[in-house]
Design an enzyme around this catalytic site. Sequence first.
Site, PDB file in Angstrom:
ATOM      1  N   GLN A 140       0.851  -1.169   0.211  1.00 58.44           N
ATOM      2  CA  GLN A 140      -0.002  -0.160   0.232  1.00 58.44           C
ATOM      3  C   GLN A 140       0.991   1.383  -0.078  1.00 58.44           C
ATOM      4  OE1 GLN A 140      -3.672   0.437   2.480  1.00 58.44           O
ATOM      5  NE2 GLN A 140      -2.570   2.034   3.394  1.00 58.44           N
ATOM      6  N   GLY A 141       0.225   2.141  -0.580  1.00 57.89           N
ATOM      7  CA  GLY A 141       1.411   3.033  -0.629  1.00 57.89           C
ATOM      8  C   GLY A 141       0.163   4.828  -0.868  1.00 57.89           C
TER       9      GLY A 141
ATOM     10  N   SER B 202       0.384   6.909   2.917  1.00 61.14           N
ATOM     11  CA  SER B 202       1.550   7.557   4.404  1.00 61.14           C
ATOM     12  C   SER B 202       2.586   8.429   2.618  1.00 61.14           C
ATOM     13  CB  SER B 202       1.892   7.219   4.632  1.00 61.14           C
ATOM     14  OG  SER B 202       0.080   6.521   5.513  1.00 61.14           O
TER      15      SER B 202
ATOM     16  N   SER C  76       4.262  -1.374   3.803  1.00 63.53           N
ATOM     17  CA  SER C  76       4.565  -2.473   4.045  1.00 63.53           C
ATOM     18  C   SER C  76       5.224  -3.959   3.001  1.00 63.53           C
ATOM     19  CB  SER C  76       3.858  -3.615   4.795  1.00 63.53           C
ATOM     20  OG  SER C  76       3.217  -2.359   6.115  1.00 63.53           O
TER      21      SER C  76
ATOM     22  N   GLU D  71      -9.880  -2.894   5.166  1.00 69.90           N
ATOM     23  CA  GLU D  71      -8.655  -2.966   5.334  1.00 69.90           C
ATOM     24  C   GLU D  71      -9.516  -3.191   7.422  1.00 69.90           C
ATOM     25  OE1 GLU D  71      -5.088  -0.004   5.465  1.00 69.90           O
ATOM     26  OE2 GLU D  71      -4.372  -2.018   6.132  1.00 69.90           O
TER      27      GLU D  71
ATOM     28  N   GLU E  36      -5.752   7.499  17.087  1.00 65.49           N
ATOM     29  CA  GLU E  36      -6.155   8.328  17.096  1.00 65.49           C
ATOM     30  C   GLU E  36      -7.510   8.681  15.549  1.00 65.49           C
ATOM     31  OE1 GLU E  36      -2.892   8.394  17.773  1.00 65.49           O
ATOM     32  OE2 GLU E  36      -3.665   8.055  19.854  1.00 65.49           O
TER      33      GLU E  36
END
Lengths: 389, 356
Positions: free
Chosen positions: A125-126, A128, A160, A243, A374
């Site tokens: 996954q890209g 962030s 990851s 997810e 958060e």
Amino acid sequence: MDLAFSPEDERFREQARDWLATNVPRDPRPQEGPEMREFDSAWQRRQFDGGWAGVSWPTEHGGLGLSTVRQLIWHEEYARAGAPYIGSLFSAVNYGGPALTIEGTPEQQAAHLPRILRGEEVWSQGFSEPEAGSDLAGLRTRGVVDGDELVVTGQKIWSSYAQIADFHFCLVRTDPERPRHKGLTWVLIDLRSPGITVRPIKTMARDLHFCEVFYDEARVPLGNVVGGLHNGWKVAMSTLTLERGTAFMADQVSFERTVDALVVEAASRPGPRGTGRALDDAGVARQLADLKTVAGALRSLSYRSISTLERTGAPGPEGSMMRLYLGEANQRLGRAAMDVLGVEGLAFVAHWRKGWSGHWLRHFASTIGAGTAEIQRNVVGERVLGLPR
Amino acid sequence: MDVLADADQAEITALAREFLTERLGPDQAHAVADGRAVVDAALLGRAAELGWFGLGLPESRGGAGYGLLEEIAVFREIGRAVSPGPLLPMVLAARIAVLGGADSQAEGLLSGTLRAAWAEPVPGAATVTAERVSGRFASFDPERADVLVVVTPEVAVLVPAPDGSAAVPSVDPTISTLVAELEVAPLAVLPADADPVYLRGLLLSAAALVGSAQRTTEMAVEHAGTREAFGRPIGTYQAIKHRCADMWMRTQAADAHLVYAALALDSGGKVEADLPGLAHGARSLAAEAAARNGEAVVQVHGAMGYTWEHDSGLHIGRAEVLRRWFGGPAADVDAVLASVPLSDPRTTISQAGETP
């Protein structure tokens, strides 16, 4: 209301149990590198060949087309059999692929989904970026349309397994003129394309779990855009809901086995004052009872969310709660394990079968990955409870 | 497998909420706390007319023929409403009398004319057998009671209520308490192998705790969404928003686990499970949810939440009393840990627990 599974479900359970009993690999799963990918892919391929891959995936994409209840039963038996963690295939099998079944075109689905189920394609996954994490919509990686290609320039981070992955599903900014959420595009990028550099980052748990990915005018076919240009936010939210909602089902189920293993450990070690068993120490007993109860509650919550899913057809934002609940429970488990082992448990041991310190350190990530604790609490507060933003 | 409420249960919930809001809700609880009202025979008679004291008993024995899940639906509402009055002792006493063959008490308890009160054994200081109840017990609302209910994992009994006039107000201002010695023979006996009344009662108390946690969550969310500070609703601040999210999350987990445990118990052994471990686990989550939410709802409301007029204190007191019944938190720890299969080799081979 009924806790019992149908006779057909029970037959499925027996078949799954039988197959797993003779097919689960007994070698420990490598923790890093190409060996890890090879192990994960071979095990996925074995499940596919045995007719067990993609239990709830549609049949036209190579899955079994069965209910979420059967998917749960599969995970339950998988955990019971002590089958390996899904590892580098997590992103593709557990939520990236499912997102493509909802948002992808028939061509995209045909190109990727069967390969994912056969363990031939690893996704990372890209989302962030160095300047956009929790505030995802602030991302800056640009995607410029040039003919039938998207030219991508920028930097992704915390991806990851990108160092061993084939594809990177990214959220990129394709229209900087529009409001922040409306100018984004979800695109699947072949990591072997020219202009991409992948640099692994070492974690405090001492593994190379995630990576930085640099894009320097990498060219991506427009056919790899999922859900349409500038529609990426919607696709990303659908991806994240999957997810947070169902991807962790296997982890929820297997958490109880981990707790049980720690209780066994505490029953076989002396207590913190050197007298009796660790399990008989009031503080340890209280922590372990809490964890055992939370493990049961995770199962009960899974049953509830699957019952809801079977009625409504889609996971809701309450998945954020499941992710948070499991993540915090895993952190408490790590702390309890360090208490059980005491001064004799301070050696760093990566593999949890041989010790608990690696588990403790690894789960510092559990309240950050897939959205920080958060952000999950914001989602619950705003989207479930209706509190003002 | 389906763990969501069905239409019947939803209707029972709605009916219970309607009755409780009007007759036995927070207003009445405040009135009892102020000494302006008591839960009298007439009010217990109304609850009896709704069939509450025999809801989970067979129709052939004077009950309504519903299952444990329907009783749980009612007790969740009782917890939400912080209803005053000995409703849980009444339900359990009726069950002990009916299934234990104590016909004369059974009729009075089902109709609400005979009044039951709870007596909790003080750990290590009390003995309860089918023949004798002796030692120290904490009783609750014993003043007007005809019988005391004593329930242990092994046996459930009714004993004649002694003079309870020395009872004092408890931390729950609607409930009085008296710690005293008992030395008495039971009027009615129901052994655990005849009926799991201990586990049923434990889950009904958990339901009341879950109901309280649900209600305090709603109170906090409502206040957070309307009360303004520094020009904005306080629910926009994460310190408040996240507290509310945690309240909701605890409550969801406790309720889901309560339903799971109840369905397992109600399946009559068809669902493989360690029932005491499950039921105590469900109660411990419910008790934690109610107690922690009680703290949170006061904090979200500020000084207003600390006043006698506010409902917060009722919920906090009720949770603190209820969580001490059925052996309290220590019994939860013991039962939950006893449910782990220490010799099961499968527990050592799973490879779970890696972070994706």
